[in-house]
Design a protein around this motif. Structure first.
Motif, mmCIF file in Angstrom:
data_model
loop_
_atom_site.group_PDB
_atom_site.id
_atom_site.type_symbol
_atom_site.label_atom_id
_atom_site.label_comp_id
_atom_site.label_asym_id
_atom_site.label_seq_id
_atom_site.Cartn_x
_atom_site.Cartn_y
_atom_site.Cartn_z
ATOM 1 N N ASP A 1 -0.015 -50.953 -2.159
ATOM 2 C CA ASP A 1 0.761 -49.699 -3.148
ATOM 3 C C ASP A 1 0.891 -50.059 -4.697
ATOM 4 O O ASP A 1 1.036 -48.776 -5.029
ATOM 5 N N SER B 1 -0.231 -47.600 -7.467
ATOM 6 C CA SER B 1 1.161 -46.971 -7.773
ATOM 7 C C SER B 1 1.150 -46.588 -9.289
ATOM 8 O O SER B 1 0.804 -47.434 -10.670
ATOM 9 N N LEU C 1 4.178 -43.995 -2.618
ATOM 10 C CA LEU C 1 3.809 -44.399 -1.593
ATOM 11 C C LEU C 1 4.402 -45.350 -0.739
ATOM 12 O O LEU C 1 4.095 -45.725 0.521
ATOM 13 N N ARG C 2 6.103 -45.666 -1.065
ATOM 14 C CA ARG C 2 6.844 -46.714 -0.212
ATOM 15 C C ARG C 2 8.232 -46.268 -0.696
ATOM 16 O O ARG C 2 7.724 -46.130 -2.333
#
Length: 310
Positions: free
Chosen positions: A101, A105, A147-148
């Motif tokens: 991630d 990113s 993404l998270r």
């Protein structure tokens, strides 16, 4: 360890080895961690043997299906300390490490850190601990892929280019507002100001200030109202709890903590917590909780924290 029995010594070494396997396999292991591990391993031949054994077990645990692996905050009981240690660490194996991630990113934050970033259109995004976003702007719309983790958006108005935040399963569309999006077990959207349209497949809900939307276990989009300011107080480095179960509080603290926090019994998990705590020093928060609640906190190998009632 001179005064320990052989059984106690083996148990202690196993716990330390398990802690090192968890630490070195984590997404934020440092060079200092690796230096300390090398020193620990060189102190005793038994350390190297135990580390090898625990590494094999860790590898085997990685094959356990996610559906049966404990998640953050899961309570465990009825096992030995070394078993508890691995159950506590297993969440890392069931979850993404975060490396991919962060690589994908445009902006991200490490565990325990909160970051504020300016986007090209004048919008501002504040990322909570261990969060990552990807920015995809074009002439038609401004898209953010979460993404998270969790992010709060102060959106610069531009009716010609809608601002869209894509979670794991939902999209949140705004035209100039202040709102948060969180991904994890369920996508969640919280609106502080303005209006946001949340969509999941054919389901759609329009949220006003104070409105919240979340996907339930059955994929239904549920809406409610709540204290959005309190729930997003992490932006100012504060964590606010009002009568919440200790199990839920520790699961939230775990997100800001370099390590794992595991609750060992239902009695401890059910204790109620109210207060405002700093997100920047979780060890201090744990000390305050231990002093004010009937719980005992044990730290294993400096990496896993066990919480039990007393």
């Amino acid at each position: 360890m001179a005064d320990m029995s052989d059984e106690e010594r083996e148990k202690t070494i196993a716990e330390e080895a398990a802690g090192w396997v968890a630490r070195l396999s984590s997404r934020d292991a440092t060079d200092e961690d690796r230096r300390r591990f090398a020193h620990w391993k060189a102190k005793d031949l038994a350390h190297a043997a135990a580390f090898k054994e625990m590494s094999i077990l860790w590898r085997d645990l990685a094959q356990v299906p996610k559906s049966v692996a404990p998640h953050r905050g899961r309570r465990v009981a009825g096992a030995g300390v070394a078993g508890l240690l691995f159950l506590g660490c297993l969440g890392y194996m069931a979850d993404e490490t975060g490396v991919i991630d962060r690589y994908r990113s445009d902006f991200h934050t490490p565990v325990g850190m909160i970051g504020r970033f300016a986007l090209d259109d004048g919008s501002i995004v504040t990322l909570n601990t261990d969060s990552a976003i990807q920015v995809k702007y074009d002439q038609a719309r401004r898209q953010i892929i979460l993404l998270r983790g969790e992010a709060f958006f102060d959106v610069a108005p531009n009716p010609a280019r809608p601002f869209v935040v894509s979670g794991e399963r939902t999209e949140a569309i705004a035209l100039g507002t202040h709102y948060a999006v969180k991904v994890g077990r369920h996508d969640e959207v919280m609106v502080e100001e303005g209006h946001v349209a949340v969509t999941f497949g054919s389901q759609r809900a329009v949220l006003e200030a104070g409105g919240m939307a979340e996907l339930d276990d059955h994929g239904r989009l549920r809406t409610r109202t709540g204290d959005v300011a309190g729930l997003t107080s992490w932006r100012s480095g504060k964590l606010v709890f009002s009568g919440q179960p200790l199990g839920e509080v520790l699961a939230e603290l775990d997100r800001y903590h370099r390590g794992r926090i595991v609750v060992l019994d239902d009695r401890a998990s059910g204790l109620r917590v109210s207060g405002v705590f700093g997100a920047g020093n979780i060890d201090q928060v744990l000390r305050v909780l231990e002093q004010s609640l009937p719980i005992r906190i044990t730290r294993l190998a400096g990496w896993v924290t066990l919480v039990r009632s007393r």
